[in-house]
Design a protein around this motif. Structure first.
Motif, PDB file in Angstrom:
ATOM      1  N   ASP A  48       0.827  -1.208   0.000  1.00  0.00           N
ATOM      2  CA  ASP A  48       0.000   0.000   0.000  1.00  0.00           C
ATOM      3  C   ASP A  48       0.861   1.258   0.000  1.00  0.00           C
ATOM      4  N   ALA A  49       1.964   1.219   0.737  1.00  0.00           N
ATOM      5  CA  ALA A  49       2.800   2.412   0.901  1.00  0.00           C
ATOM      6  C   ALA A  49       3.371   2.912  -0.410  1.00  0.00           C
ATOM      7  N   VAL A  50       3.575   2.006  -1.379  1.00  0.00           N
ATOM      8  CA  VAL A  50       4.175   2.412  -2.664  1.00  0.00           C
ATOM      9  C   VAL A  50       3.198   2.261  -3.829  1.00  0.00           C
ATOM     10  N   GLY A  51       1.931   1.960  -3.524  1.00  0.00           N
ATOM     11  CA  GLY A  51       0.924   1.870  -4.574  1.00  0.00           C
ATOM     12  C   GLY A  51       0.999   0.618  -5.422  1.00  0.00           C
ATOM     13  N   ASP A  52       1.544  -0.484  -4.879  1.00  0.00           N
ATOM     14  CA  ASP A  52       1.702  -1.716  -5.653  1.00  0.00           C
ATOM     15  C   ASP A  52       0.568  -2.717  -5.461  1.00  0.00           C
ATOM     16  N   THR A  53      -0.356  -2.439  -4.562  1.00  0.00           N
ATOM     17  CA  THR A  53      -1.307  -3.473  -4.150  1.00  0.00           C
ATOM     18  C   THR A  53      -2.157  -3.976  -5.305  1.00  0.00           C
ATOM     19  N   GLN A  54      -2.749  -3.099  -6.063  1.00  0.00           N
ATOM     20  CA  GLN A  54      -3.643  -3.534  -7.137  1.00  0.00           C
ATOM     21  C   GLN A  54      -2.880  -4.277  -8.231  1.00  0.00           C
ATOM     22  N   ARG A  55      -1.678  -3.831  -8.545  1.00  0.00           N
ATOM     23  CA  ARG A  55      -0.866  -4.545  -9.535  1.00  0.00           C
ATOM     24  C   ARG A  55      -0.571  -5.965  -9.048  1.00  0.00           C
ATOM     25  N   VAL A  56      -0.191  -6.084  -7.784  1.00  0.00           N
ATOM     26  CA  VAL A  56       0.133  -7.404  -7.232  1.00  0.00           C
ATOM     27  C   VAL A  56      -1.093  -8.303  -7.225  1.00  0.00           C
ATOM     28  N   LEU A  57      -2.238  -7.787  -6.771  1.00  0.00           N
ATOM     29  CA  LEU A  57      -3.456  -8.597  -6.736  1.00  0.00           C
ATOM     30  C   LEU A  57      -3.871  -9.030  -8.141  1.00  0.00           C
ATOM     31  N   ARG A  58      -3.755  -8.130  -9.101  1.00  0.00           N
ATOM     32  CA  ARG A  58      -4.131  -8.458 -10.483  1.00  0.00           C
ATOM     33  C   ARG A  58      -3.229  -9.542 -11.048  1.00  0.00           C
ATOM     34  N   GLN A  59      -1.921  -9.411 -10.851  1.00  0.00           N
ATOM     35  CA  GLN A  59      -0.990 -10.406 -11.384  1.00  0.00           C
ATOM     36  C   GLN A  59      -1.088 -11.725 -10.632  1.00  0.00           C
ATOM     37  N   TRP A  60      -1.337 -11.672  -9.336  1.00  0.00           N
ATOM     38  CA  TRP A  60      -1.508 -12.910  -8.581  1.00  0.00           C
ATOM     39  C   TRP A  60      -2.744 -13.669  -9.064  1.00  0.00           C
ATOM     40  N   ARG A  61      -3.817 -12.956  -9.368  1.00  0.00           N
ATOM     41  CA  ARG A  61      -5.002 -13.628  -9.922  1.00  0.00           C
ATOM     42  C   ARG A  61      -4.667 -14.323 -11.235  1.00  0.00           C
ATOM     43  N   SER A  62      -3.849 -13.687 -12.059  1.00  0.00           N
ATOM     44  CA  SER A  62      -3.455 -14.280 -13.336  1.00  0.00           C
ATOM     45  C   SER A  62      -2.629 -15.544 -13.128  1.00  0.00           C
ATOM     46  N   VAL A  63      -1.636 -15.465 -12.231  1.00  0.00           N
ATOM     47  CA  VAL A  63      -0.804 -16.638 -11.960  1.00  0.00           C
ATOM     48  C   VAL A  63      -1.641 -17.755 -11.347  1.00  0.00           C
ATOM     49  N   ARG A  64      -2.545 -17.397 -10.453  1.00  0.00           N
ATOM     50  CA  ARG A  64      -3.382 -18.419  -9.816  1.00  0.00           C
ATOM     51  C   ARG A  64      -4.251 -19.134 -10.849  1.00  0.00           C
ATOM     52  N   ALA A  65      -4.721 -18.396 -11.844  1.00  0.00           N
ATOM     53  CA  ALA A  65      -5.576 -19.002 -12.872  1.00  0.00           C
ATOM     54  C   ALA A  65      -4.778 -19.875 -13.832  1.00  0.00           C
ATOM     55  N   LEU A  66      -3.601 -19.430 -14.215  1.00  0.00           N
ATOM     56  CA  LEU A  66      -2.801 -20.146 -15.218  1.00  0.00           C
ATOM     57  C   LEU A  66      -1.845 -21.165 -14.622  1.00  0.00           C
ATOM     58  N   GLY A  67      -1.515 -20.985 -13.350  1.00  0.00           N
ATOM     59  CA  GLY A  67      -0.521 -21.830 -12.711  1.00  0.00           C
ATOM     60  C   GLY A  67       0.853 -21.193 -12.783  1.00  0.00           C
ATOM     61  N   ALA A  68       1.751 -21.681 -11.927  1.00  0.00           N
ATOM     62  CA  ALA A  68       3.137 -21.213 -11.967  1.00  0.00           C
ATOM     63  C   ALA A  68       3.804 -21.715 -13.240  1.00  0.00           C
ATOM     64  N   GLY A  69       5.044 -21.280 -13.455  1.00  0.00           N
ATOM     65  CA  GLY A  69       5.744 -21.647 -14.679  1.00  0.00           C
ATOM     66  C   GLY A  69       5.849 -23.139 -14.889  1.00  0.00           C
ATOM     67  N   ALA A  70       6.060 -23.907 -13.809  1.00  0.00           N
ATOM     68  CA  ALA A  70       6.178 -25.364 -13.933  1.00  0.00           C
ATOM     69  C   ALA A  70       4.898 -25.969 -14.489  1.00  0.00           C
ATOM     70  N   THR A  71       3.765 -25.498 -14.008  1.00  0.00           N
ATOM     71  CA  THR A  71       2.484 -25.998 -14.513  1.00  0.00           C
ATOM     72  C   THR A  71       2.323 -25.672 -15.983  1.00  0.00           C
ATOM     73  N   ARG A  72       2.704 -24.468 -16.375  1.00  0.00           N
ATOM     74  CA  ARG A  72       2.570 -24.073 -17.784  1.00  0.00           C
ATOM     75  C   ARG A  72       3.469 -24.921 -18.678  1.00  0.00           C
ATOM     76  N   GLN A  73       4.677 -25.241 -18.198  1.00  0.00           N
ATOM     77  CA  GLN A  73       5.552 -26.104 -18.989  1.00  0.00           C
ATOM     78  C   GLN A  73       4.912 -27.473 -19.206  1.00  0.00           C
ATOM     79  N   ARG A  74       4.329 -28.041 -18.166  1.00  0.00           N
ATOM     80  CA  ARG A  74       3.714 -29.367 -18.296  1.00  0.00           C
ATOM     81  C   ARG A  74       2.485 -29.321 -19.208  1.00  0.00           C
ATOM     82  N   VAL A  75       1.722 -28.253 -19.144  1.00  0.00           N
ATOM     83  CA  VAL A  75       0.561 -28.110 -20.037  1.00  0.00           C
ATOM     84  C   VAL A  75       1.028 -28.104 -21.497  1.00  0.00           C
ATOM     85  N   THR A  76       2.080 -27.362 -21.777  1.00  0.00           N
ATOM     86  CA  THR A  76       2.612 -27.318 -23.145  1.00  0.00           C
ATOM     87  C   THR A  76       3.071 -28.699 -23.593  1.00  0.00           C
ATOM     88  N   TYR A  77       3.729 -29.424 -22.707  1.00  0.00           N
ATOM     89  CA  TYR A  77       4.211 -30.758 -23.078  1.00  0.00           C
ATOM     90  C   TYR A  77       3.045 -31.724 -23.323  1.00  0.00           C
TER      91      TYR A  77
END
Length: 366
Positions: free
Chosen positions: A317-346
């Motif tokens: 909150d102090a540096v105005g990052d909260t909404q960016r972090v929440l938005r990107q965390w929602r994206s990662v949570r939906a798609l999975g971490a990088g390891a999950t994405r690699q396995r999906v591609t394979y």
């Protein structure tokens, strides 16, 4: 709250455009990229690796722009050498011949003294390190103690190395397992500055380490810049995930800094629990369970990230990052971490070369 700056070091493996295997072309790529990037592009242990170093900044937007600029610069230089930089924790397609060690005095000495700790066939690993500061050594050590319980959660978020040597390792971060063969890799000991200096002196005197730069703790005071360095993450192809990681590290450090300055006692976690939490983060990433650092109970890894975001919220909150972090965390949570994405591609294509191509394309994405 004090405004804390952040910077990122990213390591990449250079892969041949045809075979997708690592190639020893870093000297040529670095020489060409340095014309534009200067000392922000650097050598790593293997000649099939390259590292970029961002400038410190207090802005997530500026950090992202900087990382994209650095990736674009090394990508152009690599293209001229018929290779591509790939941000992944481990080598997906093995090299066609043993990799060579970068020809510097330090790396030659490391290779001689610690030959049993790595392999020129499958020993290449790439990490993503975040620096936050500025802090003197005593303050960095105090912050390290308070951040330690949350580092397995950050590790799980950044897992991106399920494949190695043409096989699925069963881990989301095989890099964490390979890298742990080097001395001092693991949770930092609980030390104040005099204890730290005495401990490092003993490690050097006994030959356990070659130099202070070989202190590979998960969190360490940097010896070349006045920062605390966090070293738990795999290299990640998605630049927005890297920015998320940096923002969370900075937000958590900013929050906990007040506890340090107010001289509040740090909540300690048994070493055995920390080690188990890191092991589970390496194995399961975000897809399974982790260990709640304070209760010792199993909890879904995504819930632990939610708790981490909440703990870091004052600093975000102090540096105005909260909404960016929440938005990107929602994206990662939906798609999975990088390891999950690699396995999906394979699973989709059945070819590890397609995994490499997907990683390379995402690494180069603006």
């Amino acid at each position: 709250m004090k405004i804390v700056t952040m910077g990122v070091e990213e390591e990449f493996v250079l892969v041949d455009r045809g075979t997708r295997a690592p190639v020893d072309r870093a000297p040529e790529v670095i020489a060409a990229a340095a014309v534009e990037l200067g000392e922000q592009v650097q050598r790593e242990f293997f000649n099939a690796q390259i590292e970029t170093v961002s400038r410190p900044t207090d802005s997530c937007r500026d950090l992202r722009d900087e990382l994209v600029r650095l990736r674009t610069g090394i990508g152009k230089a690599a293209a001229a050498e018929r290779c591509r930089p790939v941000a992944t924790g481990t080598v997906v397609v093995p090299p066609e011949r043993p990799m060579t060690i970068t020809d510097t005095e330090r790396y030659r000495r490391m290779a001689n003294r610690f030959a049993s700790r790595f392999s020129t066939v499958d020993g290449l690993v790439c990490g993503c390190h975040v620096h936050v500061g500025t802090f003197d050594r005593e303050l960095a050590l105090a912050l390290s103690r308070r951040m330690a319980p949350w580092l397995p959660v950050l590790q799980a978020l950044m897992t991106n190395s399920p494949f190695a040597q043409r096989r699925d390792t069963g881990f989301d971060s095989w890099r964490s397992i390979e890298y742990a063969s080097w001395p001092t890799v693991g949770p930092a000991p609980d030390l104040d500055e005099p204890q730290y200096l005495a401990h490092v002196d003993e490690l050097l005197r006994t030959g356990a380490l070659l130099d202070q730069r070989m202190i590979y703790w998960h969190a360490r005071p940097s010896e070349h810049v006045p920062t605390l360095e966090i070293r738990v993450a795999d290299a990640n192809a998605d630049v927005d995930t890297v920015v998320l990681f940096a923002a969370l590290v900075r937000g958590l450090a900013t929050t906990l800094l007040n506890d340090v300055l107010d001289d509040r006692p740090a909540q300690t976690v048994p070493l055995r629990r920390l080690l188990l939490a890191h092991e589970m983060a390496a194995r399961y990433g975000l897809s399974g369970f982790g260990i709640d650092p304070y209760t010792g109970r199993e909890r879904a890894a995504v819930e632990l990230v939610d708790r981490l975001v909440a703990r870091a919220r004052p600093g975000l909150d102090a540096v105005g990052d909260t909404q960016r972090v929440l938005r990107q965390w929602r994206s990662v949570r939906a798609l999975g971490a990088g390891a999950t994405r690699q396995r999906v591609t394979y699973r989709r294509h059945g070819r590890l070369t397609d995994v490499v191509d997907s990683l390379a394309a995402l690494t180069a994405a603006p």
